[in-house]
Design an enzyme around this catalytic site. Structure first.
Site, mmCIF file in Angstrom:
data_model
loop_
_atom_site.group_PDB
_atom_site.id
_atom_site.type_symbol
_atom_site.label_atom_id
_atom_site.label_comp_id
_atom_site.label_asym_id
_atom_site.label_seq_id
_atom_site.Cartn_x
_atom_site.Cartn_y
_atom_site.Cartn_z
ATOM 1 N N ILE A 1 -7.307 10.825 21.666
ATOM 2 C CA ILE A 1 -7.484 11.984 22.531
ATOM 3 C C ILE A 1 -6.901 13.225 21.868
ATOM 4 C CG2 ILE A 1 -7.050 12.928 24.826
ATOM 5 C CD1 ILE A 1 -6.518 10.050 25.763
ATOM 6 N N CYS A 2 -7.730 14.254 21.739
ATOM 7 C CA CYS A 2 -7.247 15.502 21.155
ATOM 8 C C CYS A 2 -6.209 16.132 22.084
ATOM 9 C CB CYS A 2 -8.425 16.455 20.950
ATOM 10 S SG CYS A 2 -8.028 17.889 19.932
ATOM 11 N N PHE A 3 -5.396 17.039 21.563
ATOM 12 C CA PHE A 3 -4.337 17.753 22.267
ATOM 13 C C PHE A 3 -3.080 16.904 22.416
ATOM 14 C CE2 PHE A 3 -7.998 20.204 23.457
ATOM 15 C CZ PHE A 3 -7.543 21.503 23.494
#
Length: 282
Positions: free
Chosen positions: A142-144
């Site tokens: 998952i990005c971020f």
């Protein structure tokens, strides 16, 4: 003297068309048909985009249907991003441009000056993240969740996600600039071994990611974001932006690429290696 770039705001489009548009910009710049170009856009529906090398097995497709989300694989690498309440940007420029470093991280630093200035225009005290080397080599789906070199953070929390690719002598970079984050939807879109694991990862994410609304406690419009970041890129990159108008043939090229590639299950659900396996029947 400022460098001349083209600029186009395409508004809210489908996931397939958005990704086809970015690839066409890369191709047209490589062919010499357009100058360096900055594009702003949004999404017709909430969209989960995954990186070029990312396997789709981490995605909960029942939840994708539940939330009426679109799903698409990007031309760039990196982790999954939920595109919803945000401004998205993309840019293309020649790798041979004297202002573009050969190093990926240094190129990020140069091009992200426009993002930094855009945040400043909105009163967001963003700064560059330069994380220490970690012994833990775990990669997040998952990005971020983890800031990369030269991405933006506020109070230690990641506030935007960017991805880059180089192809046919052209650097393309695009990124997500969220106005707000729907973490409930985001974490429902991923498959976890248990609800408890999902809860722990969501809590961990909340401590590491933020949005403009969280920082300045204001709800911004898409148009406000466009104005702030357009000015930010002009200042940060020392460029002048002139409108880009596409021809009917160029729009047709985008639509054809969207349907033949980015709207297909073969592209979206399988990595290159997986597609090769399918093609050989093995």
């Amino acid at each position: 003297m400022q460098t001349e770039w083209a600029f186009i705001d395409t508004g809210h489009l489908s996931a397939a068309v958005n990704m086809a548009f970015d690839e066409c910009l890369l191709n047209w710049h490589s062919q010499g048909n357009i100058p360096p170009t900055l594009r702003f856009y949004g999404w017709n529906k909430p969209t989960l985009s995954i990186g070029y090398f990312q396997r789709a097995k981490t995605i909960n497709f029942d939840a994708v249907k539940k939330y009426d989300c679109e799903f698409v694989r990007r031309l760039t690498g990196g982790s999954a991003v939920l595109h919803d309440d945000e401004l998205t940007y993309s840019l293309v420029i020649s790798e041979r441009d004297p202002g573009i470093p050969k190093s990926v991280t240094k190129a990020y630093y140069v091009l992200s000056q426009g993002i930094l200035e855009g945040y400043r225009n909105l009163g967001v005290p963003a700064e560059f993240a330069i994380p220490e080397r970690e012994i833990d080599q775990e990669r997040s789906a998952i990005c971020f969740e983890k800031p990369s070199f030269y991405e933006m953070i506020v109070d230690g929390k990641k506030i935007c996600g960017n991805a880059q690719t180089r192809k046919s002598g052209v650097l393309m970079q695009h990124g997500s600039l969220p106005m707000s984050l729907d973490t409930d939807m985001l974490f429902d879109l991923f498959a976890f071994s248990s609800d408890e694991m999902r809860k722990r990862r969501k809590e961990k994410f909340a401590a590491k990611a933020t949005s403009i609304k969280d920082v300045i406690n204001k709800t911004l419009t898409y148009e406000t974001m466009v104005a702030a970041f357009k000015k930010g890129f002009e200042i940060g990159l020392g460029i002048h932006l002139s409108p880009l108008t596409l021809t009917d043939d160029q729009w047709e090229e985008i639509q054809k690429l969207a349907q033949s590639k980015y709207a297909t299950d073969l592209w979206n659900y399988y990595t290159t290696k997986e597609r090769e396996t399918i093609g050989t029947g093995n």
